[in-house]
Design a protein around this motif. Structure first.
Motif, PDB file in Angstrom:
ATOM      1  N   VAL A  63      44.694  44.202  27.355  1.00 35.71           N
ATOM      2  CA  VAL A  63      43.475  44.172  28.160  1.00 35.71           C
ATOM      3  C   VAL A  63      42.286  43.681  27.326  1.00 35.71           C
ATOM      4  O   VAL A  63      41.500  42.838  27.779  1.00 35.71           O
ATOM      5  CB  VAL A  63      43.170  45.559  28.751  1.00 35.71           C
ATOM      6  CG1 VAL A  63      41.784  45.588  29.405  1.00 35.71           C
ATOM      7  CG2 VAL A  63      44.233  45.954  29.769  1.00 35.71           C
ATOM      8  N   GLU A 115      42.594  39.920  26.657  1.00 36.32           N
ATOM      9  CA  GLU A 115      42.281  39.144  27.863  1.00 36.32           C
ATOM     10  C   GLU A 115      40.774  39.101  28.097  1.00 36.32           C
ATOM     11  O   GLU A 115      40.203  38.050  28.391  1.00 36.32           O
ATOM     12  CB  GLU A 115      42.980  39.756  29.079  1.00 36.32           C
ATOM     13  CG  GLU A 115      42.701  38.997  30.370  1.00 36.32           C
ATOM     14  CD  GLU A 115      43.279  39.688  31.594  1.00 36.32           C
ATOM     15  OE1 GLU A 115      43.110  39.145  32.699  1.00 36.32           O
ATOM     16  OE2 GLU A 115      43.884  40.770  31.443  1.00 36.32           O
ATOM     17  N   ALA A 116      40.113  40.268  27.936  1.00 32.14           N
ATOM     18  CA  ALA A 116      38.666  40.331  28.134  1.00 32.14           C
ATOM     19  C   ALA A 116      37.938  39.444  27.129  1.00 32.14           C
ATOM     20  O   ALA A 116      36.990  38.726  27.473  1.00 32.14           O
ATOM     21  CB  ALA A 116      38.191  41.776  28.025  1.00 32.14           C
ATOM     22  N   HIS A 167      35.504  36.136  28.070  1.00 28.96           N
ATOM     23  CA  HIS A 167      34.072  36.140  27.748  1.00 28.96           C
ATOM     24  C   HIS A 167      33.720  35.119  26.669  1.00 28.96           C
ATOM     25  O   HIS A 167      32.601  34.610  26.641  1.00 28.96           O
ATOM     26  CB  HIS A 167      33.652  37.545  27.328  1.00 28.96           C
ATOM     27  CG  HIS A 167      33.523  38.488  28.494  1.00 28.96           C
ATOM     28  ND1 HIS A 167      32.398  38.568  29.268  1.00 28.96           N
ATOM     29  CD2 HIS A 167      34.411  39.364  29.031  1.00 28.96           C
ATOM     30  CE1 HIS A 167      32.572  39.458  30.226  1.00 28.96           C
ATOM     31  NE2 HIS A 167      33.781  39.960  30.099  1.00 28.96           N
ATOM     32  N   TRP A 170      29.880  44.319  30.256  1.00 27.85           N
ATOM     33  CA  TRP A 170      31.205  43.900  29.797  1.00 27.85           C
ATOM     34  C   TRP A 170      32.053  45.123  29.445  1.00 27.85           C
ATOM     35  O   TRP A 170      33.229  45.210  29.825  1.00 27.85           O
ATOM     36  CB  TRP A 170      31.031  42.972  28.594  1.00 27.85           C
ATOM     37  CG  TRP A 170      32.319  42.475  28.009  1.00 27.85           C
ATOM     38  CD1 TRP A 170      33.546  42.430  28.617  1.00 27.85           C
ATOM     39  CD2 TRP A 170      32.521  41.952  26.699  1.00 27.85           C
ATOM     40  NE1 TRP A 170      34.485  41.904  27.770  1.00 27.85           N
ATOM     41  CE2 TRP A 170      33.889  41.606  26.583  1.00 27.85           C
ATOM     42  CE3 TRP A 170      31.673  41.728  25.617  1.00 27.85           C
ATOM     43  CZ2 TRP A 170      34.430  41.062  25.417  1.00 27.85           C
ATOM     44  CZ3 TRP A 170      32.212  41.171  24.464  1.00 27.85           C
ATOM     45  CH2 TRP A 170      33.573  40.853  24.364  1.00 27.85           C
ATOM     46  N   GLN A 204      33.241  46.844  32.607  1.00 28.50           N
ATOM     47  CA  GLN A 204      34.330  46.114  33.236  1.00 28.50           C
ATOM     48  C   GLN A 204      35.639  46.349  32.492  1.00 28.50           C
ATOM     49  O   GLN A 204      36.690  46.614  33.093  1.00 28.50           O
ATOM     50  CB  GLN A 204      33.986  44.623  33.249  1.00 28.50           C
ATOM     51  CG  GLN A 204      34.943  43.755  34.051  1.00 28.50           C
ATOM     52  CD  GLN A 204      34.552  42.291  33.984  1.00 28.50           C
ATOM     53  OE1 GLN A 204      34.013  41.826  32.971  1.00 28.50           O
ATOM     54  NE2 GLN A 204      34.809  41.554  35.045  1.00 28.50           N
ATOM     55  N   MET A 205      35.573  46.283  31.164  1.00 27.77           N
ATOM     56  CA  MET A 205      36.779  46.459  30.363  1.00 27.77           C
ATOM     57  C   MET A 205      37.291  47.903  30.418  1.00 27.77           C
ATOM     58  O   MET A 205      38.496  48.144  30.489  1.00 27.77           O
ATOM     59  CB  MET A 205      36.510  46.050  28.908  1.00 27.77           C
ATOM     60  CG  MET A 205      37.771  46.021  28.049  1.00 27.77           C
ATOM     61  SD  MET A 205      37.498  45.188  26.471  1.00 27.77           S
ATOM     62  CE  MET A 205      36.329  46.292  25.692  1.00 27.77           C
ATOM     63  N   GLU A 225      39.203  48.517  33.589  1.00 33.01           N
ATOM     64  CA  GLU A 225      40.522  47.890  33.565  1.00 33.01           C
ATOM     65  C   GLU A 225      41.475  48.623  32.628  1.00 33.01           C
ATOM     66  O   GLU A 225      42.673  48.749  32.905  1.00 33.01           O
ATOM     67  CB  GLU A 225      40.386  46.420  33.159  1.00 33.01           C
ATOM     68  CG  GLU A 225      41.673  45.626  33.294  1.00 33.01           C
ATOM     69  CD  GLU A 225      42.137  45.487  34.738  1.00 33.01           C
ATOM     70  OE1 GLU A 225      43.265  45.002  34.940  1.00 33.01           O
ATOM     71  OE2 GLU A 225      41.382  45.875  35.663  1.00 33.01           O
ATOM     72  N   ASP A 234      40.465  44.478  37.940  1.00 35.66           N
ATOM     73  CA  ASP A 234      39.697  43.291  37.578  1.00 35.66           C
ATOM     74  C   ASP A 234      40.595  42.225  36.974  1.00 35.66           C
ATOM     75  O   ASP A 234      41.542  42.541  36.247  1.00 35.66           O
ATOM     76  CB  ASP A 234      38.635  43.656  36.540  1.00 35.66           C
ATOM     77  CG  ASP A 234      37.226  43.570  37.106  1.00 35.66           C
ATOM     78  OD1 ASP A 234      36.382  44.338  36.632  1.00 35.66           O
ATOM     79  OD2 ASP A 234      36.982  42.742  37.983  1.00 35.66           O
ATOM     80  N   PHE A 257      38.862  39.848  35.280  1.00 34.52           N
ATOM     81  CA  PHE A 257      37.877  39.389  34.301  1.00 34.52           C
ATOM     82  C   PHE A 257      37.357  37.991  34.615  1.00 34.52           C
ATOM     83  O   PHE A 257      36.183  37.707  34.427  1.00 34.52           O
ATOM     84  CB  PHE A 257      38.434  39.407  32.873  1.00 34.52           C
ATOM     85  CG  PHE A 257      38.736  40.782  32.366  1.00 34.52           C
ATOM     86  CD1 PHE A 257      37.737  41.711  32.192  1.00 34.52           C
ATOM     87  CD2 PHE A 257      40.039  41.159  32.083  1.00 34.52           C
ATOM     88  CE1 PHE A 257      38.013  42.985  31.736  1.00 34.52           C
ATOM     89  CE2 PHE A 257      40.325  42.424  31.623  1.00 34.52           C
ATOM     90  CZ  PHE A 257      39.312  43.348  31.448  1.00 34.52           C
ATOM     91  N   THR A 282      34.762  42.501  41.792  1.00 33.36           N
ATOM     92  CA  THR A 282      35.786  43.513  41.590  1.00 33.36           C
ATOM     93  C   THR A 282      36.176  44.064  42.950  1.00 33.36           C
ATOM     94  O   THR A 282      35.539  43.788  43.959  1.00 33.36           O
ATOM     95  CB  THR A 282      35.265  44.656  40.702  1.00 33.36           C
ATOM     96  OG1 THR A 282      34.070  45.172  41.273  1.00 33.36           O
ATOM     97  CG2 THR A 282      34.967  44.147  39.302  1.00 33.36           C
ATOM     98  N   SER A 312      32.693  53.261  28.472  1.00 31.81           N
ATOM     99  CA  SER A 312      31.908  52.027  28.338  1.00 31.81           C
ATOM    100  C   SER A 312      30.602  52.279  27.594  1.00 31.81           C
ATOM    101  O   SER A 312      30.187  51.460  26.760  1.00 31.81           O
ATOM    102  CB  SER A 312      31.619  51.439  29.722  1.00 31.81           C
ATOM    103  OG  SER A 312      30.880  52.342  30.524  1.00 31.81           O
TER     104      SER A 312
END
Length: 386
Positions: free
Chosen positions: A119, A122-123, A127, A140, A143-144, A147, A159, A161, A166, A253
Motif C-alpha cells: 500500500v 503504491e501511494a 504521488h 495524503w 488517504q493512505m 487504505e 481507494d 490512489f 473515494t 494519519s
C-alpha cells in the motif's frame, strides 16, 4: 456559567490553556463545568483534573473497576458505531477485548506487514508521478491510512490512489456526514462478503483483498471457533468494522503527518533516521528490499522517533472517567490543600468526573533532570529530547 472551565478545556487552544492551568495550580486541581450521569443527563459538577502518575496508574490499572468511561461518550459511540469496543462497558467490553487481543499478536502483525509495504509503495508511486510542488501531507496520510486499514484490517479496498474520489464509506468517515447509516451499511457488506468467502474456502479468500490474512478474516474465523459464551454477536462483529475504520484512520494519519512535520524541523534527526532505514533495507547488492515486521521493530532510532512524537503529540490527549463508587485517589507526592493541610491522597465520590490529561502527563517537567546514567548513555528513547 454552565460550561465553566470546560469552554477552555474543549476549545481550539486547549493545549495552551491546560498547560497554563497546570503551571498555575500544579498537577492536581478541580475545574468547574459539567459531565453526564450514567443515564446520560448533564450534571453541573466539579471535575477533578490530574496529570499525577500514581493517580493515572490507579485509574487505568490498579483500581480500573472503580472508574468507567463517561456515560455520554459511550452513548454517542454506540449510536454512531454500534456496540463495538469503544462503546461497550464491563463484561461486554471485556469479552470483546479478549477476542480482539488475538488479532494484534506479533504473528498476525507479521502476516499483514507485506500488505502495508504494498500500500505504501503504491501511494508513493502515485504521488511522485503527480509531481505536486507542495503535496498535502495530512490529506495524503489520511488517504493512505484508510487504505492500510481497509486492506490489512478489513480485507477490502477504499481507494485506488489514482482516483481523487473515494467510495461512500470513506467519504462518510472523512466528512462525518450521514455517518451512522452509511458506516453500518458498508460494514455489513464487508462482513457478509468475508463470511461468504470463508464458507467457500481458502481459494475464495485468496482472491480477495488481504488474501484471508487481514484482521477481519481472522476475527470471523476466531469468532466461529470460540466458546458460545465468548462469541461476539453479528451486531458486535459489524460494529468492530466501523470502529476499526473510524478509530484507526484519523489517529494513524495524524501521527504519521506529525512525524514527517517534526522530521522536517530537525534535518539532522531526519538524516540519521534515513541512514538507519536505508542500511536495513540494503540487500547487499545496492538494491532496496522490503523489511518484515521483526526487522522494522528492530530499528532502534525509528522506534525512538515514533515514541517521542507520540509522547509530545499524542493523538488522544484527554480522557474522561466517571467514579462508580466512593474511593481514594493516591498521589505520587503530597500537595497542600486550600486550607494549608498537606494531602497525599484525594477522596473522590461516586458520580464524580475525572479528567485525565495525557499530554501534560507525557510532558511533565518532573521528568527533568534524568538520572546521570541515562543522560550519559545518549541512547535513543522516549526521553531522548531532554
Amino acid at each position: 456559567m454552565l460550561l465553566g472551565n470546560m469552554v477552555g478545556v474543549l476549545g481550539q487552544d486547549c493545549w495552551t490553556y491546560l498547560r497554563s492551568l497546570v503551571a498555575q495550580y500544579g498537577r492536581v486541581f478541580k475545574i468547574h463545568g459539567h459531565c453526564h450521569s450514567r443515564s446520560g443527563t448533564a450534571v453541573d459538577t466539579e471535575v477533578q483534573h490530574t496529570v499525577n502518575p500514581l493517580s493515572l496508574h490507579s485509574i487505568f490499572v490498579k483500581d480500573h473497576n472503580v472508574y468507567e468511561e463517561n456515560a455520554m461518550h459511550v452513548i454517542l459511540m454506540n449510536l454512531t458505531l454500534g456496540p463495538g469496543l469503544l462503546s461497550t462497558l464491563r463484561q461486554q467490553h471485556h469479552r470483546q477485548r479478549k477476542m480482539l487481543n488475538l488479532l494484534f499478536l506479533a504473528k498476525q502483525l507479521c502476516s499483514v506487514t507485506p500488505i502495508f509495504n504494498d500500500v505504501v509503495q503504491e501511494a508513493l508511486m502515485v504521488h511522485i508521478k503527480a509531481g505536486a510542488d507542495e503535496p498535502d501531507m495530512l490529506g495524503w496520510m489520511g488517504q493512505m491510512s484508510l487504505e492500510l486499514i481497509g486492506q490489512a484490517g478489513l480485507g477490502t479496498s477504499f481507494d485506488t490512489f489514482a482516483d481523487a474520489k473515494t467510495d461512500e464509506y470513506a467519504e462518510a468517515i472523512k466528512c462525518m456526514i450521514q455517518l451512522s447509516d452509511v458506516l453500518h451499511k458498508h460494514s455489513l457488506r464487508i462482513v457478509n462478503e468475508k463470511r461468504a468467502a470463508l464458507e467457500q474456502g481458502d481459494e475464495a479468500l485468496k482472491r480477495q483483498v488481504g488474501q484471508g490474512k487481514d484482521i477481519m478474516s481472522v476475527l470471523l474465523r476466531a469468532n466461529t471457533s470460540a466458546a458460545p459464551e465468548d462469541r461476539l454477536s453479528d451486531e458486535e462483529v459489524i460494529a468492530q468494522v466501523t470502529t476499526m475504520a473510524l478509530a484507526g484512520m484519523d489517529t494513524t494519519s495524524n501521527v504519521m503527518a506529525r512525524i514527517l512535520h517534526v522530521l522536517s524541523e530537525h534535518p539532522d534527526v531526519q538524516q540519521k533516521l534515513r541512514e538507519e532505514v536505508m542500511h536495513a533495507r540494503d540487500d547487499g547488492t545496492g538494491k532496496l528490499r522490503d523489511l518484515d515486521y521483526n526487522e522494522v521493530m528492530g530499528l532502534p532510532f525509528l522506534d525512538a522517533v515514533c515514541r517521542e512524537t507520540l509522547r509530545c503529540y499524542a493523538p488522544i490527549t484527554l480522557v474522561m472517567r466517571q467514579v462508580l463508587k466512593d474511593a481514594v485517589l493516591p498521589l505520587s507526592e503530597p500537595i497542600r490543600g486550600i486550607d494549608g493541610q498537606v494531602i497525599d491522597a484525594i477522596p473522590v465520590k461516586k458520580g464524580m468526573c475525572i479528567l485525565l490529561d495525557l499530554l501534560q502527563s507525557n510532558c511533565d517537567p518532573v521528568l527533568k533532570p534524568l538520572p546521570q546514567a541515562v543522560e550519559e548513555s545518549r541512547a535513543p528513547g522516549v526521553y531522548s529530547h531532554i
